[in-house]
Design a protein around this motif. Structure first.
Motif, PDB file in Angstrom:
ATOM      1  N   GLU A  13       0.894  -1.270   0.048  1.00 34.20           N
ATOM      2  CA  GLU A  13       0.014  -0.030  -0.046  1.00 34.20           C
ATOM      3  C   GLU A  13       0.942   1.009  -0.177  1.00 34.20           C
ATOM      4  O   GLU A  13       0.191   2.364   0.105  1.00 34.20           O
ATOM      5  CB  GLU A  13      -1.001   0.009   1.217  1.00 34.20           C
ATOM      6  CG  GLU A  13      -0.313  -0.024   2.577  1.00 34.20           C
ATOM      7  CD  GLU A  13       0.245  -1.360   3.114  1.00 34.20           C
ATOM      8  OE1 GLU A  13       0.563  -1.105   4.290  1.00 34.20           O
ATOM      9  OE2 GLU A  13       0.004  -2.212   2.429  1.00 34.20           O
ATOM     10  N   MET A  14       2.021   1.068   0.120  1.00 38.68           N
ATOM     11  CA  MET A  14       3.022   2.193  -0.098  1.00 38.68           C
ATOM     12  C   MET A  14       2.918   3.005  -1.360  1.00 38.68           C
ATOM     13  O   MET A  14       2.676   2.463  -2.434  1.00 38.68           O
ATOM     14  CB  MET A  14       4.507   2.059   0.358  1.00 38.68           C
ATOM     15  CG  MET A  14       4.558   1.965   1.792  1.00 38.68           C
ATOM     16  SD  MET A  14       6.338   2.393   2.044  1.00 38.68           S
ATOM     17  CE  MET A  14       7.263   0.707   1.412  1.00 38.68           C
ATOM     18  N   ILE A  56       4.032   7.084   6.626  1.00 38.14           N
ATOM     19  CA  ILE A  56       4.611   5.650   6.242  1.00 38.14           C
ATOM     20  C   ILE A  56       4.794   5.231   7.883  1.00 38.14           C
ATOM     21  O   ILE A  56       4.248   4.019   7.824  1.00 38.14           O
ATOM     22  CB  ILE A  56       6.197   5.863   5.869  1.00 38.14           C
ATOM     23  CG1 ILE A  56       6.225   6.182   4.461  1.00 38.14           C
ATOM     24  CG2 ILE A  56       6.851   4.453   6.189  1.00 38.14           C
ATOM     25  CD1 ILE A  56       7.651   6.787   3.953  1.00 38.14           C
ATOM     26  N   ARG A  57       4.882   5.992   8.808  1.00 37.44           N
ATOM     27  CA  ARG A  57       4.909   5.197  10.302  1.00 37.44           C
ATOM     28  C   ARG A  57       3.410   4.960  10.480  1.00 37.44           C
ATOM     29  O   ARG A  57       3.416   3.833  11.056  1.00 37.44           O
ATOM     30  CB  ARG A  57       5.286   6.336  11.256  1.00 37.44           C
ATOM     31  CG  ARG A  57       6.859   6.505  11.406  1.00 37.44           C
ATOM     32  CD  ARG A  57       7.330   7.095  12.579  1.00 37.44           C
ATOM     33  NE  ARG A  57       6.276   8.139  13.119  1.00 37.44           N
ATOM     34  CZ  ARG A  57       6.487   9.411  13.049  1.00 37.44           C
ATOM     35  NH1 ARG A  57       7.380   9.918  12.379  1.00 37.44           N
ATOM     36  NH2 ARG A  57       5.605  10.289  13.729  1.00 37.44           N
ATOM     37  N   LYS A  58       2.696   5.591  10.106  1.00 42.81           N
ATOM     38  CA  LYS A  58       0.995   5.429  10.500  1.00 42.81           C
ATOM     39  C   LYS A  58       0.627   4.142   9.789  1.00 42.81           C
ATOM     40  O   LYS A  58       0.139   3.232  10.148  1.00 42.81           O
ATOM     41  CB  LYS A  58       0.176   6.594  10.296  1.00 42.81           C
ATOM     42  CG  LYS A  58      -1.178   6.565  10.576  1.00 42.81           C
ATOM     43  CD  LYS A  58      -1.932   7.548  10.529  1.00 42.81           C
ATOM     44  CE  LYS A  58      -3.676   7.353  10.696  1.00 42.81           C
ATOM     45  NZ  LYS A  58      -4.295   8.542  10.563  1.00 42.81           N
ATOM     46  N   GLU A  71      11.111   4.867  15.545  1.00 36.76           N
ATOM     47  CA  GLU A  71      11.492   4.329  14.330  1.00 36.76           C
ATOM     48  C   GLU A  71      12.122   5.165  13.223  1.00 36.76           C
ATOM     49  O   GLU A  71      11.541   6.278  13.102  1.00 36.76           O
ATOM     50  CB  GLU A  71      10.397   3.483  13.727  1.00 36.76           C
ATOM     51  CG  GLU A  71      10.790   2.662  12.539  1.00 36.76           C
ATOM     52  CD  GLU A  71      11.140   1.160  12.841  1.00 36.76           C
ATOM     53  OE1 GLU A  71      12.102   0.650  12.124  1.00 36.76           O
ATOM     54  OE2 GLU A  71      10.535   0.586  13.687  1.00 36.76           O
ATOM     55  N   THR A  72      13.210   4.916  12.722  1.00 38.98           N
ATOM     56  CA  THR A  72      13.973   5.805  11.515  1.00 38.98           C
ATOM     57  C   THR A  72      13.617   4.973  10.260  1.00 38.98           C
ATOM     58  O   THR A  72      13.510   3.709  10.081  1.00 38.98           O
ATOM     59  CB  THR A  72      15.183   5.885  11.919  1.00 38.98           C
ATOM     60  OG1 THR A  72      15.971   4.717  11.791  1.00 38.98           O
ATOM     61  CG2 THR A  72      15.543   6.580  13.186  1.00 38.98           C
ATOM     62  N   ALA A  73      13.712   5.896   9.165  1.00 41.35           N
ATOM     63  CA  ALA A  73      13.759   5.248   7.808  1.00 41.35           C
ATOM     64  C   ALA A  73      14.534   4.355   7.574  1.00 41.35           C
ATOM     65  O   ALA A  73      14.319   3.008   7.013  1.00 41.35           O
ATOM     66  CB  ALA A  73      13.831   6.567   6.836  1.00 41.35           C
TER      67      ALA A  73
END
Length: 91
Positions: A24-25, A63-65, A73-75
């Motif tokens: 879904e990204m 993205i986090r959500k 959290e980091t990329a």
């Protein structure tokens, strides 16, 4: 398109790994991870894409959500998890 093509040459199959991990990204979210993988910070991403730093922060927030990630959290940690997941599946 040139950027994505060159990225795929440098990191074969990584974009497919992103899509497999979270289908879904959006294109924008995948581009964010690609730039993070290259070591870009938010300011550099914004300058490269011609958007504001707040737009970059919003993309990371989405993205986090979407992936239920913690605030810590980091990329890069996400990318590492995606790569580890790919290795586990491959073996």
């Amino acid at each position: 398109m040139d950027f994505q093509h060159n990225f795929e040459i440098a990191f074969p199959e990584l974009i497919d790994s992103f899509k497999s991990y979270a289908a879904e990204m959006t294109v924008s979210e995948i581009r964010h991870l690609m730039l993070a993988k290259l070591g870009f910070n938010n300011k550099e991403m914004a300058r490269t894409l011609g958007v504001s730093e707040s737009a970059i922060r919003v993309t990371w927030s989405r993205i986090r959500k979407k992936l239920n990630l913690s605030q810590e959290e980091t990329a890069i940690s996400l990318i590492n998890r995606i790569l580890e997941n790919k290795e586990v599946i491959s073996n």
